[in-house]
Design a protein around this motif. Structure first.
Motif, PDB file in Angstrom:
ATOM      1  N   ASN A 109       1.202  40.402  88.587  1.00  0.00           N
ATOM      2  CA  ASN A 109      -0.023  39.846  87.998  1.00  0.00           C
ATOM      3  C   ASN A 109      -0.822  39.018  88.992  1.00  0.00           C
ATOM      4  OD1 ASN A 109       1.670  37.480  88.006  1.00  0.00           O
ATOM      5  ND2 ASN A 109       0.333  36.586  86.445  1.00  0.00           N
ATOM      6  N   THR A 110      -0.308  38.878  90.213  1.00  0.00           N
ATOM      7  CA  THR A 110      -0.994  38.122  91.255  1.00  0.00           C
ATOM      8  C   THR A 110      -0.823  38.838  92.586  1.00  0.00           C
ATOM      9  OG1 THR A 110      -0.549  36.039  90.085  1.00  0.00           O
ATOM     10  CG2 THR A 110      -1.172  35.874  92.400  1.00  0.00           C
ATOM     11  N   VAL A 111      -1.928  39.081  93.267  1.00  0.00           N
ATOM     12  CA  VAL A 111      -1.902  39.753  94.565  1.00  0.00           C
ATOM     13  C   VAL A 111      -2.571  38.855  95.593  1.00  0.00           C
ATOM     14  CG1 VAL A 111      -2.647  41.768  95.908  1.00  0.00           C
ATOM     15  CG2 VAL A 111      -1.990  42.038  93.500  1.00  0.00           C
ATOM     16  N   ILE A 112      -1.911  38.660  96.719  1.00  0.00           N
ATOM     17  CA  ILE A 112      -2.449  37.883  97.827  1.00  0.00           C
ATOM     18  C   ILE A 112      -2.822  38.840  98.952  1.00  0.00           C
ATOM     19  CG2 ILE A 112      -2.024  36.037  99.491  1.00  0.00           C
ATOM     20  CD1 ILE A 112      -1.976  35.112  96.575  1.00  0.00           C
ATOM     21  N   PHE A 113      -4.041  38.699  99.487  1.00  0.00           N
ATOM     22  CA  PHE A 113      -4.471  39.433 100.669  1.00  0.00           C
ATOM     23  C   PHE A 113      -4.229  38.531 101.874  1.00  0.00           C
ATOM     24  CE2 PHE A 113      -7.808  41.178  97.582  1.00  0.00           C
ATOM     25  CZ  PHE A 113      -7.002  42.249  97.219  1.00  0.00           C
ATOM     26  N   ASP A 114      -3.391  38.978 102.788  1.00  0.00           N
ATOM     27  CA  ASP A 114      -2.989  38.115 103.911  1.00  0.00           C
ATOM     28  C   ASP A 114      -2.827  38.948 105.181  1.00  0.00           C
ATOM     29  OD1 ASP A 114      -2.052  36.116 105.543  1.00  0.00           O
ATOM     30  OD2 ASP A 114      -0.115  35.901 104.557  1.00  0.00           O
ATOM     31  N   GLY A 115      -3.827  38.916 106.028  1.00  0.00           N
ATOM     32  CA  GLY A 115      -3.740  39.577 107.327  1.00  0.00           C
ATOM     33  C   GLY A 115      -3.436  41.053 107.249  1.00  0.00           C
ATOM     34  N   GLY A 116      -4.074  41.750 106.341  1.00  0.00           N
ATOM     35  CA  GLY A 116      -3.840  43.181 106.193  1.00  0.00           C
ATOM     36  C   GLY A 116      -2.707  43.525 105.256  1.00  0.00           C
ATOM     37  N   GLN A 117      -1.992  42.519 104.780  1.00  0.00           N
ATOM     38  CA  GLN A 117      -0.921  42.747 103.812  1.00  0.00           C
ATOM     39  C   GLN A 117      -1.417  42.455 102.399  1.00  0.00           C
ATOM     40  OE1 GLN A 117       2.406  43.832 104.730  1.00  0.00           O
ATOM     41  NE2 GLN A 117       1.099  44.274 106.500  1.00  0.00           N
ATOM     42  N   ARG A 118      -0.979  43.266 101.458  1.00  0.00           N
ATOM     43  CA  ARG A 118      -1.261  43.035 100.040  1.00  0.00           C
ATOM     44  C   ARG A 118       0.077  42.728  99.375  1.00  0.00           C
ATOM     45  NH1 ARG A 118      -4.961  48.391  98.751  1.00  0.00           N
ATOM     46  NH2 ARG A 118      -6.690  47.905 100.187  1.00  0.00           N
ATOM     47  N   ILE A 119       0.274  41.461  99.062  1.00  0.00           N
ATOM     48  CA  ILE A 119       1.579  40.998  98.597  1.00  0.00           C
ATOM     49  C   ILE A 119       1.515  40.736  97.097  1.00  0.00           C
ATOM     50  CG2 ILE A 119       3.408  39.301  98.931  1.00  0.00           C
ATOM     51  CD1 ILE A 119       1.969  38.654 101.663  1.00  0.00           C
ATOM     52  N   GLY A 120       2.360  41.422  96.344  1.00  0.00           N
ATOM     53  CA  GLY A 120       2.381  41.280  94.893  1.00  0.00           C
ATOM     54  C   GLY A 120       3.386  40.234  94.438  1.00  0.00           C
ATOM     55  N   HIS A 121       2.960  39.385  93.516  1.00  0.00           N
ATOM     56  CA  HIS A 121       3.810  38.352  92.915  1.00  0.00           C
ATOM     57  C   HIS A 121       3.759  38.491  91.399  1.00  0.00           C
ATOM     58  CE1 HIS A 121       4.111  35.789  96.629  1.00  0.00           C
ATOM     59  NE2 HIS A 121       2.967  36.404  96.901  1.00  0.00           N
TER      60      HIS A 121
END
Length: 293
Positions: A109-121
């Motif tokens: 339900n939460t996605v972080i965009f970080d330096g080309g990475q899409r990290i799901g939480h």
């Protein structure tokens, strides 16, 4: 990228450098209070913080456009997105990394965009568990029925185990989905089984609605309230309306009830921390919610 129409034009120019831009992806989300909670907490902390509703219904977008929207938001510089119905599992196909909580639950339900990475939480799990601990602290938890095994249901099932439910039965209109959720949790050593139907509710200490039924867009109740009895507790994950028909009818019978407001607030508290790296005030975010509801 496909043509997504003029409705997203404002997102192509997100303004000042250094600002934090967040989106909420879902359907029928015009009444969401997430923007209010996030924006006011950002303002309280002195952050240039913007929270955008991206309603696939209002924008006349198909589910197949989900990947295009995620691509667009990352491209124009969004810090991340929240994800709600019906995309909490579908979004997994558009990520390249999962936090441990999301990996175990199988929904994001939460996605972080970080330096080309899409990290799901997944902050739904903690949000529901925290709400339950505060709202139903002394409730019996031997055997619980959960209705709904979608993205939110996966998080709620994990939260119910976390707060001490000994045995969990899951029912979904899609039998394959409930069976898959039960099997995944059984593999982790939890006592979870999938049901194909229910004849009576008398064998359950509590009932949890983890479906969209009860929202303004999907009126009604997931089970007949007349099947409840006063010794049971009833929880819902829906918070608009604040009191669903299920919660209202259950309270009239004499059931202890837990509306979806707590989960809505606490998942936002955790998501804000992920987006900003700052610990928010749960008290202030609760006040923002209460004032706007």
């Amino acid at each position: 990228m496909t043509n997504l129409g003029n409705g997203l034009a404002e997102l192509l120019d997100i303004g000042a450098k250094g600002a934090i831009h967040i989106g909420l992806l879902g359907r029928g989300i015009g009444a969401s209070l997430s923007p209010t909670m996030h924006r006011q907490e950002g303002e309280r902390q002195g952050i240039d913080y913007h929270y955008h509703l991206i309603d696939f219904d209002a924008l006349h977008l198909g589910n197949e456009n989900l990947g295009d929207i995620v691509d667009l938001l990352e491209k124009v510089g969004f810090r991340g997105v929240n994800v709600t119905h019906p995309f909490k599992q579908a979004v997994l196909d558009h990520l390249n990394q999962l936090a441990p909580d999301a990996s175990e639950i199988g929904a994001v339900n939460t996605v972080i965009f970080d330096g080309g990475q899409r990290i799901g939480h997944n902050t739904d799990c903690w949000g529901f568990a925290e709400s339950f601990r505060l709202g139903l602290p002394d409730s019996p938890r031997k055997h619980v029925l959960q209705i709904g095994a979608g993205g939110a249901g996966a998080a709620v099932a994990r939260a119910l185990i976390e707060v001490g439910v000994k045995s969990l039965s899951v029912l979904d209109t899609d039998a394959i989905r409930s069976q898959a959720l039960a099997a995944r949790m059984q593999d982790m050593g939890y006592s979870v089984n999938a049901l194909t139907e229910i004849g009576a509710l008398t064998g359950f200490d509590g009932i949890v609605n983890a479906t969209p039924i009860g929202m303004d867009k999907y009126p009604g109740t997931p089970v007949a309230p007349k099947l409840l009895n006063a010794g049971q507790w009833v929880a819902d994950i829906i918070y608009f309306p604040r009191e669903t028909e299920l919660v209202r009818r259950a309270a009239l019978i004499g059931c202890a009830t837990l509306p979806g407001t707590g989960m809505a607030i606490f998942q936002a508290v955790k998501a804000f921390e992920l987006f900003t790296g700052r610990v928010p005030s749960r008290e202030e975010m609760t006040r923002s919610f209460e004032a706007a509801a």
